[in-house]
Design a protein around this motif. Structure first.
Motif, PDB file in Angstrom:
ATOM      1  N   ILE A 142     -10.130  52.214 -20.758  1.00 24.23           N
ATOM      2  CA  ILE A 142     -10.104  50.684 -21.269  1.00 24.23           C
ATOM      3  C   ILE A 142     -11.335  49.666 -20.798  1.00 24.23           C
ATOM      4  O   ILE A 142     -11.998  49.618 -19.960  1.00 24.23           O
ATOM      5  N   THR A 143     -11.267  48.914 -21.832  1.00 22.36           N
ATOM      6  CA  THR A 143     -12.445  47.622 -21.985  1.00 22.36           C
ATOM      7  C   THR A 143     -11.754  46.394 -22.213  1.00 22.36           C
ATOM      8  O   THR A 143     -11.119  46.434 -23.356  1.00 22.36           O
ATOM      9  N   THR A 188     -14.811  37.934 -16.647  1.00 20.41           N
ATOM     10  CA  THR A 188     -16.007  38.770 -17.251  1.00 20.41           C
ATOM     11  C   THR A 188     -15.165  40.285 -17.799  1.00 20.41           C
ATOM     12  O   THR A 188     -14.043  40.369 -17.610  1.00 20.41           O
ATOM     13  N   GLN A 189     -16.144  40.706 -18.573  1.00 23.39           N
ATOM     14  CA  GLN A 189     -15.610  42.112 -19.148  1.00 23.39           C
ATOM     15  C   GLN A 189     -15.891  43.337 -18.231  1.00 23.39           C
ATOM     16  O   GLN A 189     -17.048  43.206 -17.809  1.00 23.39           O
ATOM     17  N   VAL A 190     -14.910  44.220 -18.261  1.00 27.17           N
ATOM     18  CA  VAL A 190     -15.050  45.245 -17.445  1.00 27.17           C
ATOM     19  C   VAL A 190     -14.527  46.472 -18.233  1.00 27.17           C
ATOM     20  O   VAL A 190     -13.815  46.497 -19.174  1.00 27.17           O
ATOM     21  N   THR A 194     -16.322  49.397 -14.152  1.00 24.68           N
ATOM     22  CA  THR A 194     -17.613  48.742 -14.156  1.00 24.68           C
ATOM     23  C   THR A 194     -17.778  47.375 -15.021  1.00 24.68           C
ATOM     24  O   THR A 194     -17.004  47.274 -15.708  1.00 24.68           O
ATOM     25  N   ARG A 195     -18.824  46.936 -14.823  1.00 25.04           N
ATOM     26  CA  ARG A 195     -19.025  45.498 -15.605  1.00 25.04           C
ATOM     27  C   ARG A 195     -19.681  45.795 -16.897  1.00 25.04           C
ATOM     28  O   ARG A 195     -20.492  46.569 -17.023  1.00 25.04           O
ATOM     29  N   GLY A 196     -19.131  44.935 -17.923  1.00 22.21           N
ATOM     30  CA  GLY A 196     -19.579  45.081 -19.261  1.00 22.21           C
ATOM     31  C   GLY A 196     -18.715  45.976 -20.059  1.00 22.21           C
ATOM     32  O   GLY A 196     -17.766  46.761 -19.486  1.00 22.21           O
ATOM     33  N   THR A 197     -19.264  46.356 -21.234  1.00 21.73           N
ATOM     34  CA  THR A 197     -18.734  47.198 -22.351  1.00 21.73           C
ATOM     35  C   THR A 197     -19.304  48.491 -22.076  1.00 21.73           C
ATOM     36  O   THR A 197     -20.503  48.733 -22.591  1.00 21.73           O
TER      37      THR A 197
END
Length: 342
Positions: A94-95, A244-246, A286-289
């Motif tokens: 999942i993101t 933040t996006q993870v 993890t951080r980000g897409t």
């Protein structure tokens, strides 16, 4: 002149070593010269090679759900998924964005939006660096000074303690109301950033702290001058995990992304590559897409130490195999030569 105890002890040790060497030599001579000894050696070596190959080629244990993660594609889940039961008890990818909430420090009234707020406290203290030598440092722990020399005493206690609070649970924004299990909170330690203290934050201090703290370089500071601190001065700063996006891979349980071993958190074992189940079986965040392939590539590769371990193990097996093959060839050559003589 009579020999002393030291020389007598050396002679006894030398005699014991010589006897041991003679005993080992006789055993090796028996094994190398008798047919029984030769076949015994080759049987043991051959068995070691077979067992070693089975050990090297043994697959990873699959008694935990995420073992399949390293060979099969996890199901990709949307933060707005409407049919969560279809993904229950499955490894999912999942993101999405972390859902931040207002967080407030219970002592300093420091307020920020996020999913985690940490308070860090340090006090300027004497630290021993040798015999009767000291230096002054900022420390998060109280340095006991009861044995320090005169003039190098520290305060008897820390005025404040470190403190961490989370939004419970840590959620992913979206209509599916997905969240992370508490056992995964430590993953977000890598996403922190300093939240600077400003003069506006002084207004939220409790009455007993008013007038005792000032703002300096993004800290709450208790003391005269932060540029020239004195023993007993205190500084307090904060870190926050903001929205933040993870991207994550883990086991879905109802609305919660869990560690894959959440039902058996104390279980331990070893994979054939030498890594523990605990390291392989944790959820990955993890951080980000990031796609599931990128996450797996980051966490799934063997470390350098594991590669070296595998190479050494294979080298040992090849050496045993070569020695066994040479031994069989020598025995066959001897038997052939005796046949020709007859």
């Amino acid at each position: 002149m009579l020999p002393g105890p030291a020389s007598s002890g050396r002679r006894n040790a030398s005699g014991s070593f010589g006897a041991l060497r003679a005993w080992l030599g006789s055993i090796l001579e028996f094994l190398s010269n008798s047919k029984f000894g030769q076949w015994s050696l080759h049987t043991v070596a051959g068995g070691a090679v077979v067992l070693g190959l089975l050990w090297f080629l043994a697959p990873a244990k699959e008694d935990l759900p995420c073992a399949a993660l390293y060979r099969h594609r996890p199901r990709t889940l949307s933060p707005n998924e409407t049919n969560l039961p279809a993904f229950n008890n499955q490894v999912v990818h999942i993101t999405g964005n972390l859902h931040d909430v207002p967080l407030e420090d219970p002592i300093f009234g420091f307020k920020r939006n996020g999913v985690k707020l940490s308070r860090h406290v340090q006090m300027f203290q004497w630290e021993p660096v040798g015999r009767e030598r000291y230096r002054k440092i900022w420390s998060s722990e109280l340095i006991d000074s009861k044995d320090h020399a005169h003039g190098h005493l520290n305060p008897l206690m820390m005025p404040f303690k470190n403190h961490t609070q989370f939004s419970l649970p840590i959620r992913i924004s979206g209509s599916a109301l997905l969240n992370f299990g508490r056992e995964l909170n430590h993953h977000f330690d890598n996403f922190t950033s300093m939240a600077e203290v400003t003069s506006e934050d002084l207004q939220h201090l409790s009455s007993d702290l008013h007038g005792t703290l000032r703002v300096a370089d993004g800290y709450f500071y208790r003391g005269r001058d932060m540029r020239y601190p004195s023993v007993g001065d205190v500084r307090v700063w904060f870190e926050v995990v903001a929205e933040t996006q993870v991207s994550a891979i883990g086991l879905l349980r109802a609305h919660s992304i869990r560690a894959c071993d959440s039902d058996n958190h104390k279980k331990r074992g070893k994979y054939s590559a030498g890594k523990t189940v605990e390291a392989r079986n944790e959820a990955l965040i993890t951080r980000g897409t990031h796609s599931w392939e990128e996450i797996r590539a980051t966490y799934g590769k063997l470390g350098v130490e594991t590669k070296v371990y595998s190479c050494l193990r294979m080298g040992l097996l090849l050496t045993l195999g070569a020695w066994e093959a040479c031994g069989i060839a020598v025995l066959a050559a001897r038997k052939y030569s005796k046949g020709n003589k007859l």
